[in-house]
Design an enzyme around this catalytic site. Structure first.
Site, PDB file in Angstrom:
ATOM      1  N   LYS A  48       1.168  -0.932   0.116  1.00  0.00           N
ATOM      2  CA  LYS A  48      -0.186   0.351   0.039  1.00  0.00           C
ATOM      3  C   LYS A  48       0.919   1.615   0.000  1.00  0.00           C
ATOM      4  O   LYS A  48       1.693   1.253  -0.131  1.00  0.00           O
ATOM      5  CB  LYS A  48      -0.776  -0.030   1.344  1.00  0.00           C
ATOM      6  N   ARG A  55     -10.797  -0.438  15.084  1.00  0.00           N
ATOM      7  CA  ARG A  55     -10.895   0.013  13.959  1.00  0.00           C
ATOM      8  C   ARG A  55     -11.267  -0.701  12.665  1.00  0.00           C
ATOM      9  O   ARG A  55     -12.927  -0.488  12.979  1.00  0.00           O
ATOM     10  CB  ARG A  55      -9.274   0.608  13.630  1.00  0.00           C
ATOM     11  N   TYR A 113      13.275  31.285   4.073  1.00  0.00           N
ATOM     12  CA  TYR A 113      12.270  31.411   4.268  1.00  0.00           C
ATOM     13  C   TYR A 113      12.031  32.404   6.437  1.00  0.00           C
ATOM     14  O   TYR A 113      12.728  31.281   7.173  1.00  0.00           O
ATOM     15  CB  TYR A 113      10.953  30.978   4.499  1.00  0.00           C
ATOM     16  N   MET A 137       9.997  23.933  -0.422  1.00  0.00           N
ATOM     17  CA  MET A 137       9.059  23.011  -1.135  1.00  0.00           C
ATOM     18  C   MET A 137       9.567  22.576  -1.977  1.00  0.00           C
ATOM     19  O   MET A 137       9.603  20.615  -2.082  1.00  0.00           O
ATOM     20  CB  MET A 137       7.747  24.607  -1.942  1.00  0.00           C
TER      21      MET A 137
HETATM   22  C1  LIG Z   1      -0.541  -1.843   7.216  1.00  0.00           C
HETATM   23  C2  LIG Z   1      -0.778  -2.934   7.696  1.00  0.00           C
HETATM   24  C3  LIG Z   1      -0.093  -4.004   8.042  1.00  0.00           C
HETATM   25  C4  LIG Z   1       1.594  -3.547   7.662  1.00  0.00           C
HETATM   26  O1  LIG Z   1       2.142  -3.485   8.554  1.00  0.00           O
HETATM   27  P1  LIG Z   1       3.424  -3.426   8.917  1.00  0.00           P
HETATM   28  O2  LIG Z   1       3.298  -2.303  10.655  1.00  0.00           O
HETATM   29  O3  LIG Z   1       3.632  -2.113   8.555  1.00  0.00           O
HETATM   30  O4  LIG Z   1       3.760  -4.889   9.093  1.00  0.00           O
HETATM   31  C5  LIG Z   1      -0.605  -4.982   7.831  1.00  0.00           C
HETATM   32  N1  LIG Z   1      -1.902  -4.571   8.295  1.00  0.00           N
HETATM   33  C6  LIG Z   1      -2.627  -3.826   8.089  1.00  0.00           C
HETATM   34  C7  LIG Z   1      -4.539  -4.784   8.279  1.00  0.00           C
HETATM   35  C8  LIG Z   1      -1.957  -3.189   7.715  1.00  0.00           C
HETATM   36  O5  LIG Z   1      -2.881  -2.070   7.245  1.00  0.00           O
END
Ligand SMILES: *Cc1c(COP(=O)(O)O)cnc(C)c1O
Length: 373
Positions: free
Chosen positions: A38, A132, A265, A313
């Site tokens: 991801k 969650r 800046y 930036m």
């Molecule tokens: C991002 C994520 C992972 C991977 O987590 P890491 O700590 O980076 O290994 C695994 N499971 C879920 C549900 C996640 O959202």
């Protein structure tokens, strides 16, 4: 041809393969890696990384959105791609068109999928204590209803640990409870005659601190990229992980800043003595945290060059007074090695007051990504 123009990421695929082997040696024989790719593979570049993973026999991937899954399919990735989060009903067609496995985020979401009328392949999220995503582990009747939904082909269930990195007794106790809750839900399903679904629970820290667990998949993210979330984190497993990503840029210009002058800046840096400064062609739009203003370091010529003034930036300033003969066109290293020195993503994260996951996942789109080794 790749130009390494202004700012870029180098990926050490050899290190990625090394890390895969470390994980495979650690995990039980029947547990397959399901890498988290991801957020553009934690900034590394989803296509490059996923192709390399597939080249190592990886057949399961997880992503955060349908769009990320589509990107992988268009790049030719086969096998299972699990979307770990919510997909809006307007995009349900994509799940089918691109053969993506959708997470059922709760019982209500299962009904939404059902109302669509088409058939979806899903993994059911189980909330074992993170609160969650997932249907509550003790709402067994709701979980069963999801399994009985005619248009849902349930191929797996999974949960997520929220303190697997904790080393104290409280974190350990909470994690063991989550594990028990997950196993309870799985057992209740089997008792009612459902079988053949896969189970997965661990991310990186779940693997590294609870490697004795035996599930079907392990969703390795951050550690697969060869680093930990925090610089002071310690894990139980004896693995040697090698960082995959280096972040580099060019010196655009070198100049003097004289005693009493201020730079950047807000005139945020004030020169207490004459110094030689270099302008680097990278900034916060590329993912360098602005909180590194007057704080971080980079490497030039194998020497430390402290950040001076505010990160802009597209540019930043560093003091190269102690870095020898630095000139326009030279490389500067923000993450990675230069000579005998190394800055790790964990270091940058510590300076910025965050975790390396955030640093990496925010690497900018402008950065070119190139595989080396
Ligand atoms: C991002 C994520 C992972 C991977 O987590 P890491 O700590 O980076 O290994 C695994 N499971 C879920 C549900 C996640 O959202």
């Amino acid at each position: 041809m790749y130009q390494k123009g202004r700012a870029w990421i180098e990926l050490n695929i050899g290190h990625l393969i090394h890390n895969i082997r470390q994980f495979r040696a650690l995990l039980p024989r029947d547990c397959a890696l399901m890498p988290a790719v991801k957020a553009n593979a934690y900034g590394h570049g989803a296509t490059l990384v996923s192709k390399a993973l597939q080249g190592q026999g990886i057949q399961n991937f997880c992503v955060a959105s349908a769009a990320e899954g589509i990107e992988l399919r268009r790049a030719g990735i086969t096998g299972e791609i699990l979307v770990l989060a919510y997909t809006h009903p307007a995009q349900f067609g994509d799940l089918i068109a691109y053969d993506l496995t959708q997470t059922v985020v709760d019982a209500a979401y299962a009904r939404e999928l059902e109302q669509d009328g088409r058939q979806f392949t899903v993994h059911v999220g189980i909330d074992t204590g993170m609160h969650r995503l997932g249907e509550r582990w003790d709402n067994v009747e709701e979980i069963v209803k999801i399994f009985q939904t005619p248009n849902l082909k349930v191929t797996g269930i999974y949960s997520h640990l929220c303190v697997p990195d904790g080393t104290g007794p409280k974190a350990r106790e909470y994690t063991l409870e989550q594990i028990h809750h997950f196993e309870y839900a799985a057992e209740e399903l089997r008792r009612r005659g459902f079988c053949g679904f896969k189970c997965h629970l661990q991310g990186s820290y779940g693997i590294l601190n609870y490697s004795e667990l035996c599930f079907d998949y392990a969703r390795a993210g951050i550690a697969l990229y060869g680093i930990l979330s925090g610089k002071s984190d310690r894990v139980n497993a004896a693995v040697e992980l090698k960082p995959v990503l280096s972040l580099k840029t060019r010196v655009e210009s070198v100049k003097m800043l004289y005693q009493g002058e201020s730079a950047g800046y807000g005139l945020a840096y004030h020169a207490g003595r004459d110094c030689k400064i270099a302008v680097l062609s990278i900034g916060y739009a590329d993912g360098v945290p602005r909180s590194l203003s007057n704080r971080g370091q980079v490497l030039c010529n194998g020497k430390i060059a402290p950040v001076i003034g505010r990160i802009c930036m597209d540019q930043m300033l560093v003091d190269v007074s102690g870095a020898g003969d630095v000139k326009a066109g030279d490389e500067a290293v923000l993450i990675g090695k230069s000579g005998d020195l190394e800055i790790r993503a964990e270091d940058m994260a510590q300076w910025a007051g965050t975790i390396s996951n955030e640093i990496l996942s925010r690497m900018g789109e402008r950065l070119e990504r190139v595989a080396v080794n």
